[in-house]
Design an enzyme around this catalytic site. Sequence first.
Site, PDB file in Angstrom:
ATOM      1  N   CYS A 188      44.379  11.298  44.685  1.00 60.28           N
ATOM      2  CA  CYS A 188      45.521  10.292  45.034  1.00 60.28           C
ATOM      3  C   CYS A 188      47.023  10.887  45.120  1.00 60.28           C
ATOM      4  O   CYS A 188      47.806  10.130  45.730  1.00 60.28           O
ATOM      5  CB  CYS A 188      45.519   9.267  43.848  1.00 60.28           C
ATOM      6  SG  CYS A 188      43.993   8.503  43.559  1.00 60.28           S
ATOM      7  N   HIS A 191      51.419   4.639  44.320  1.00 61.43           N
ATOM      8  CA  HIS A 191      50.136   4.894  44.516  1.00 61.43           C
ATOM      9  C   HIS A 191      49.403   3.643  44.021  1.00 61.43           C
ATOM     10  O   HIS A 191      49.543   3.235  43.001  1.00 61.43           O
ATOM     11  CB  HIS A 191      49.671   6.163  44.086  1.00 61.43           C
ATOM     12  CG  HIS A 191      48.180   5.877  43.943  1.00 61.43           C
ATOM     13  ND1 HIS A 191      47.128   5.866  45.205  1.00 61.43           N
ATOM     14  CD2 HIS A 191      47.344   6.091  42.972  1.00 61.43           C
ATOM     15  CE1 HIS A 191      46.028   5.899  44.699  1.00 61.43           C
ATOM     16  NE2 HIS A 191      46.033   6.013  43.348  1.00 61.43           N
ATOM     17  N   ASN A 229      41.886   0.662  45.701  1.00 59.78           N
ATOM     18  CA  ASN A 229      42.411   1.809  45.873  1.00 59.78           C
ATOM     19  C   ASN A 229      41.720   2.760  46.892  1.00 59.78           C
ATOM     20  O   ASN A 229      40.695   3.046  46.784  1.00 59.78           O
ATOM     21  CB  ASN A 229      42.270   2.241  44.383  1.00 59.78           C
ATOM     22  CG  ASN A 229      42.897   3.725  44.050  1.00 59.78           C
ATOM     23  OD1 ASN A 229      43.062   4.404  45.066  1.00 59.78           O
ATOM     24  ND2 ASN A 229      42.858   4.117  42.940  1.00 59.78           N
TER      25      ASN A 229
HETATM   26  N1  COA Z   1      32.827  -5.080  35.133  1.00 61.05           N
HETATM   27  C1  COA Z   1      32.491  -5.776  33.947  1.00 61.05           C
HETATM   28  N2  COA Z   1      32.619  -4.945  32.703  1.00 61.05           N
HETATM   29  C2  COA Z   1      33.175  -3.906  32.847  1.00 61.05           C
HETATM   30  C3  COA Z   1      33.494  -3.159  34.193  1.00 61.05           C
HETATM   31  C4  COA Z   1      33.313  -4.137  35.429  1.00 61.05           C
HETATM   32  N3  COA Z   1      33.428  -3.516  36.415  1.00 61.05           N
HETATM   33  N4  COA Z   1      33.715  -1.960  33.951  1.00 61.05           N
HETATM   34  C5  COA Z   1      33.770  -1.627  32.528  1.00 61.05           C
HETATM   35  N5  COA Z   1      33.391  -2.756  31.956  1.00 61.05           N
HETATM   36  C6  COA Z   1      33.265  -2.974  30.464  1.00 61.05           C
HETATM   37  C7  COA Z   1      32.868  -1.613  29.831  1.00 61.05           C
HETATM   38  O1  COA Z   1      31.726  -1.637  29.755  1.00 61.05           O
HETATM   39  C8  COA Z   1      33.544  -2.118  28.339  1.00 61.05           C
HETATM   40  O2  COA Z   1      32.487  -2.984  27.808  1.00 61.05           O
HETATM   41  P1  COA Z   1      32.265  -2.974  26.248  1.00 61.05           P
HETATM   42  O3  COA Z   1      33.432  -3.083  25.585  1.00 61.05           O
HETATM   43  O4  COA Z   1      31.182  -4.007  25.844  1.00 61.05           O
HETATM   44  O5  COA Z   1      31.988  -1.420  25.970  1.00 61.05           O
HETATM   45  C9  COA Z   1      34.584  -2.901  28.561  1.00 61.05           C
HETATM   46  O6  COA Z   1      34.460  -3.352  29.962  1.00 61.05           O
HETATM   47  C10 COA Z   1      35.699  -2.062  28.555  1.00 61.05           C
HETATM   48  O7  COA Z   1      35.855  -0.903  29.213  1.00 61.05           O
HETATM   49  P2  COA Z   1      37.187   0.066  29.382  1.00 61.05           P
HETATM   50  O8  COA Z   1      36.556   1.129  30.325  1.00 61.05           O
HETATM   51  O9  COA Z   1      37.802   0.506  28.355  1.00 61.05           O
HETATM   52  O10 COA Z   1      37.991  -0.970  30.145  1.00 61.05           O
HETATM   53  P3  COA Z   1      39.513  -1.046  30.389  1.00 61.05           P
HETATM   54  O11 COA Z   1      40.153  -2.109  29.840  1.00 61.05           O
HETATM   55  O12 COA Z   1      40.024   0.184  30.214  1.00 61.05           O
HETATM   56  O13 COA Z   1      39.757  -1.228  31.879  1.00 61.05           O
HETATM   57  C11 COA Z   1      39.820   0.163  34.144  1.00 61.05           C
HETATM   58  C12 COA Z   1      38.806  -0.332  32.895  1.00 61.05           C
HETATM   59  C13 COA Z   1      38.972   0.950  34.944  1.00 61.05           C
HETATM   60  C14 COA Z   1      39.971  -1.243  34.908  1.00 61.05           C
HETATM   61  C15 COA Z   1      41.081   0.662  33.575  1.00 61.05           C
HETATM   62  O14 COA Z   1      40.915   1.798  32.666  1.00 61.05           O
HETATM   63  C16 COA Z   1      41.884   1.174  34.644  1.00 61.05           C
HETATM   64  O15 COA Z   1      42.346   0.518  35.532  1.00 61.05           O
HETATM   65  N6  COA Z   1      42.193   2.612  34.669  1.00 61.05           N
HETATM   66  C17 COA Z   1      42.944   3.196  35.425  1.00 61.05           C
HETATM   67  C18 COA Z   1      42.050   3.456  36.782  1.00 61.05           C
HETATM   68  C19 COA Z   1      42.681   3.986  37.855  1.00 61.05           C
HETATM   69  O16 COA Z   1      43.785   3.543  38.386  1.00 61.05           O
HETATM   70  N7  COA Z   1      41.855   5.159  38.480  1.00 61.05           N
HETATM   71  C20 COA Z   1      42.560   5.470  39.764  1.00 61.05           C
HETATM   72  C21 COA Z   1      43.544   6.438  39.380  1.00 61.05           C
HETATM   73  S1  COA Z   1      44.216   7.186  40.750  1.00 61.05           S
END
Ligand code: COA
Length: 338
Positions: free
Chosen positions: A114, A265, A295
Site C-alpha cells: 500500500c 491511502h 482498498n
Molecule cells: N463479516 C462479518 N463478520 C466478520 C467479517 C466480515 N467480513 N470479518 C470479521 N468478522 C467477524 C469476526 O469473525 C469476529 O467475530 P467474533 O467476534 O465472533 O470472533 C468479529 O467480526 C470481529 O473481528 P475483528 O477482526 O476483531 O474485527 P475488527 O473490528 O478489527 O474489524 C477490520 C476488522 C478488518 C475491518 C479492521 O480490523 C480493519 O479495518 N483493519 C484494518 C484493515 C486494513 O485497512 N487493511 C489494509 C491496510 S493497508
Amino acid sequence: MNIRSKIIGTGSYLPSRTVFNKDLEDLLNTTDEWIQQRTGITKRHWASKDETTSDLALRASERALESSSLKKEDIDLLLVATVTPDHEFPGTACFLQGKMGIPGVPAIDVRQQCGGFIFALSIADQYIRTGTYKNILIVCSELHSRCLDLTPRGRNLSVIFGDGAGAVVLQATEVKDRESESHILSTKIHSDGAQAKELWCPGPGLALFGEERMTKEMINDGLQYPQMNGRAIFSHAVRTMSESLIESLTSNGKELKDLELAFFHQANRRISEAIGKNLELDDSLIHSTVEIYGNTTSATIPIGLDDAIRNGKLKQGMLISNVAFGSGFTWGHSLIRY
Ligand code: COA
C-alpha cells in the site's frame, strides 16, 4: 538550477464489473451492514477473467499519457507498483512495457504494497532532481479479486479489497518560485520489517521450507492468500499516517492551516476518519474514494488524484499531502504544490 518534479498527467482505470456488498453476503458469510459499519465500503470493481494487472496498468497509463500530452516514446523511466503481479518474474513493469511498445526504457517494479505509490514517487523524484530522467511514468495497478480467499475463512480481508489502476506522469521542471509553481516539495519514506507478518502473503515462498515453494498442503492451508492482523494494522495505520501528514508539512515549513487537500491511502474509511479526528481536519480536506472502489492497495492515491482532478476538486496551485501506510510495514508522505 533548481530542478524539481511536477505532475503533468493522471489517469485511472476501474474494471467494468461492480461488486456490491450484497453480492458477497452468501459467498463470504458476511453482511452489507457489517462491511459498511467497519470499513465504509459499499462496492468495489473486479476485473474480468481475461484481464491482468498489466492490462489494468495499460489502460490507466494510456489515460495518464493522454492527459499529459506526451507520447509514450517520451517516457524515459517506467515504474510499476503492485502487490498482485502478473507472474512471479519478471516484474509487471516488463509486461506493461511490452504491451506499451517502448523497448529500451528501464522498467522497474516497486514492491512496497500500500506504500507503493509514495515509494515510487520518491524514487522518481530523486531521478528527476539529479537530472537523470526527464519524463517518468508511475503506474500502480492491483488485481486482488483473483488473489483473495473468497470463502468465509477469508472474509475479514476479502471484503476490503478491490481491483483498479492509477497512473501519473512526472516531468522535470525548473522551479523559481516555490510558493506558486507546481512541483513536488518533498517525499519521505519509512519501513519496519519487524512487522512484516502482520499483513503478508506467505506463499508461494521458499521460507515456508517445503520441498517446493508451493505444495498441495500449503494450498489446503490457504497460504497462497493474504493474511492480516486487522486490529494491529488499524492502529499503526492511524498513527503513522497522522505522523506522516504532520511530517510532510513541518519539514517544508508549513502548518496544517496551509493544507488544501489530503489524500490518504484508502484502506478503510474508519482509518481516514480517525486520522481526521486526530489532526482536527475538516472533512472537506480529505478526498475519499474507498466507499466506491474499496482498498486498491498501491493504486488508491493515484486513483484518488485522478478522480479529484477530473471532478474539479484538485486545482492547479493547491498544496496537497499524500500519505500512505501498508504491509512491510511501509509508510511515508509526499507534499505537492499541484
Ligand atoms: N463479516 C462479518 N463478520 C466478520 C467479517 C466480515 N467480513 N470479518 C470479521 N468478522 C467477524 C469476526 O469473525 C469476529 O467475530 P467474533 O467476534 O465472533 O470472533 C468479529 O467480526 C470481529 O473481528 P475483528 O477482526 O476483531 O474485527 P475488527 O473490528 O478489527 O474489524 C477490520 C476488522 C478488518 C475491518 C479492521 O480490523 C480493519 O479495518 N483493519 C484494518 C484493515 C486494513 O485497512 N487493511 C489494509 C491496510 S493497508
